[in-house]
Design an enzyme around this catalytic site. Structure first.
Site, PDB file in Angstrom:
ATOM      1  N   THR A 334      64.796   0.003 -17.797  1.00 33.01           N
ATOM      2  CA  THR A 334      63.761  -0.541 -18.676  1.00 33.01           C
ATOM      3  C   THR A 334      64.317  -1.628 -19.589  1.00 33.01           C
ATOM      4  O   THR A 334      65.527  -1.767 -19.765  1.00 33.01           O
ATOM      5  CB  THR A 334      63.160   0.572 -19.578  1.00 33.01           C
ATOM      6  OG1 THR A 334      64.190   1.051 -20.438  1.00 33.01           O
ATOM      7  CG2 THR A 334      62.595   1.704 -18.755  1.00 33.01           C
ATOM      8  N   CYS A 335      63.390  -2.386 -20.213  1.00 33.51           N
ATOM      9  CA  CYS A 335      63.764  -3.486 -21.098  1.00 33.51           C
ATOM     10  C   CYS A 335      63.976  -2.987 -22.520  1.00 33.51           C
ATOM     11  O   CYS A 335      63.508  -3.607 -23.476  1.00 33.51           O
ATOM     12  CB  CYS A 335      62.687  -4.560 -21.087  1.00 33.51           C
ATOM     13  SG  CYS A 335      62.509  -5.289 -19.481  1.00 33.51           S
ATOM     14  N   ASP A 336      64.645  -1.851 -22.667  1.00 34.25           N
ATOM     15  CA  ASP A 336      64.967  -1.342 -23.997  1.00 34.25           C
ATOM     16  C   ASP A 336      66.477  -1.160 -24.042  1.00 34.25           C
ATOM     17  O   ASP A 336      67.039  -0.496 -23.172  1.00 34.25           O
ATOM     18  CB  ASP A 336      64.251  -0.007 -24.240  1.00 34.25           C
ATOM     19  CG  ASP A 336      64.405   0.456 -25.677  1.00 34.25           C
ATOM     20  OD1 ASP A 336      65.550   0.463 -26.178  1.00 34.25           O
ATOM     21  OD2 ASP A 336      63.396   0.813 -26.305  1.00 34.25           O
TER      22      ASP A 336
END
Ligand SMILES: *Cc1c(COP(=O)(O)O)cnc(C)c1O
Length: 397
Positions: A334-336
């Protein structure tokens, strides 16, 4: 690829390997072997013959798991009305369900009571008063604080109260016409220090004595969960836990033993499940930096929340195990930026690992499927597949 998994059956059952080889599910998934759930339950039941076993539903509420455990006469520790409903749907009668969350809405207490649940956890006066209003005459036990020391996933501070307050809470419960039946504690999840129960049982005994002086006779001690799954390190056997707990009970209670219950979650389902995942990317941050970043198609938000602070280190199998390995950083898709699984203590994976390789993250049956986000970045929640159990269930029927 599946062939090399086949060679290594140390933790992943052949039923799970056969399922993955035959079905080749696309995307990350959790596969649960009901035979391992059954074995773990029976092992606990044998080690604790005089103790009620309440499965902590939150560890993995898959209906097949609850059905199997209900058929084995297991009881259930539920944290919400929804979990009570699931236990009832699995065939448990309400007398076999404990509403073990100390934080309940008053209307949920009323609903649980209407469903026939009579056993509730509390850890403060305010909660006792809610239960007295909504479930008159019900049995309540008070949770006491533990330090959580020695646990890989401690639960201290948020739940439970000091022993002095526990005595007052139960006295108040008694005064309000509730059945103040006993105490509970949780020594912390994945607790490998057997002495943790001795400290907690000793604290509980003080409350039994304090209430005895007021002619309130407690009859039950809930020893909580904490029984481990085997991850990378060896853990004491179920029998070692039973012996340590039994000797703690006799040391503190002598021959005046109260009834006991345990609430295992991880110890029943942890090593019954395996997550299949795929390597999405292997890269480096500069030509000079030879640290590999290995990105998987599952991460903290896809079900591996217990890698928070790198607390739980799962065994990971690759199709290239046996070839030279080197430390790497493992991260989710994910983009975290918090979605990194293992970095502070890098994980050794084979240097020959390739994009597209499928890995097995073992002992992931507990606290994974329910910790998966709904669609962060559009990733679907972790699907669960179930193997084993059917033939034997058919035989038993
Ligand atoms: C989560 C929980 C359990 C289960 O703990 P494990 O360490 O997984 O065995 C038991 N009791 C309560 C009250 C819990 O919240």
């Amino acid at each position: 690829m599946a062939d090399s998994w086949m060679e290594d059956k140390r933790m992943t059952s052949s039923r799970i390997l056969d399922f993955l080889a035959a079905e080749r599910p696309d995307g990350p998934c959790l596969v649960i072997d009901l035979e391992v759930v059954r074995r773990n339950f029976l092992r606990l039941a044998e080690a604790f013959p005089a103790t009620g076993i309440y499965y902590a539903v939150k560890a993995n509420p898959a209906p097949e798991i609850l059905d199997l455990l209900a058929s084995l006469d297991c009881c259930f520790d539920a944290a919400s009305v929804a979990e009570i409903d699931m236990a009832l749907a699995a065939g448990a009668t309400p007398e076999r369900i404990s509403y073990g969350n100390t934080i309940k809405k008053e209307r949920d207490i009323a609903r649980a009571s209407a469903l026939g649940v009579r056993l509730f956890a509390v850890d403060c006066m305010e909660e006792v008063e809610k239960i007295a209003r909504q479930a008159p005459g019900a049995r309540v036990f008070c949770r006491v604080l533990t330090d959580g020391e020695g646990a890989e996933w401690p639960l201290s501070r948020k739940f439970g109260c000091h022993t002095d307050m526990a005595a007052k809470v139960l006295e108040r419960a008694h005064g309000l016409g509730l059945d103040a039946c006993g105490l509970s504690f949780h020594v912390g999840s994945q607790q490998c220090d057997l002495a943790a129960w001795d400290r907690a049982v000793g604290d509980a005994k003080k409350v039994f004595l304090a209430l005895g002086e007021k002619n309130i006779r407690l009859s039950m001690l809930n020893l909580g969960g904490g029984f481990p799954a085997r991850y990378l390190k060896d853990v004491p056997s179920t029998l070692a836990y039973a012996e340590a707990i039994h000797s703690a009970m006799t040391r503190h209670f002598g021959n005046q033993l109260p009834a006991t219950i345990v609430e295992p979650g991880r110890g029943i389902v942890g090593d019954a499940g395996v997550i299949k995942t795929e390597v999405v990317l292997i890269s480096r941050k500069s030509d000079a930096d030879d640290t590999r970043w290995v990105y998987l198609d599952i991460g903290k938000f896809g079900g591996l929340a217990e890698t928070m602070d790198e607390a739980i280190r799962y065994p990971i199998r690759t199709p290239r195990d046996g070839s030279e390995a080197a430390p790497c950083i493992i991260a989710g898709p994910t983009c975290d930026s918090a979605d990194v699984l293992y970095e502070k203590t890098p994980y050794a994976l084979p240097l020959s690992l390739q994009i597209g390789d499928e890995l097995l993250i073992e002992a992931t049956g507990a606290y994974t499927s329910t910790y998966a986000s709904v669609a962060f970045n559009g990733f679907a929640p972790l699907p669960t597949y179930i193997v084993g159990g059917k033939s034997d269930a058919a035989l038993a029927a």
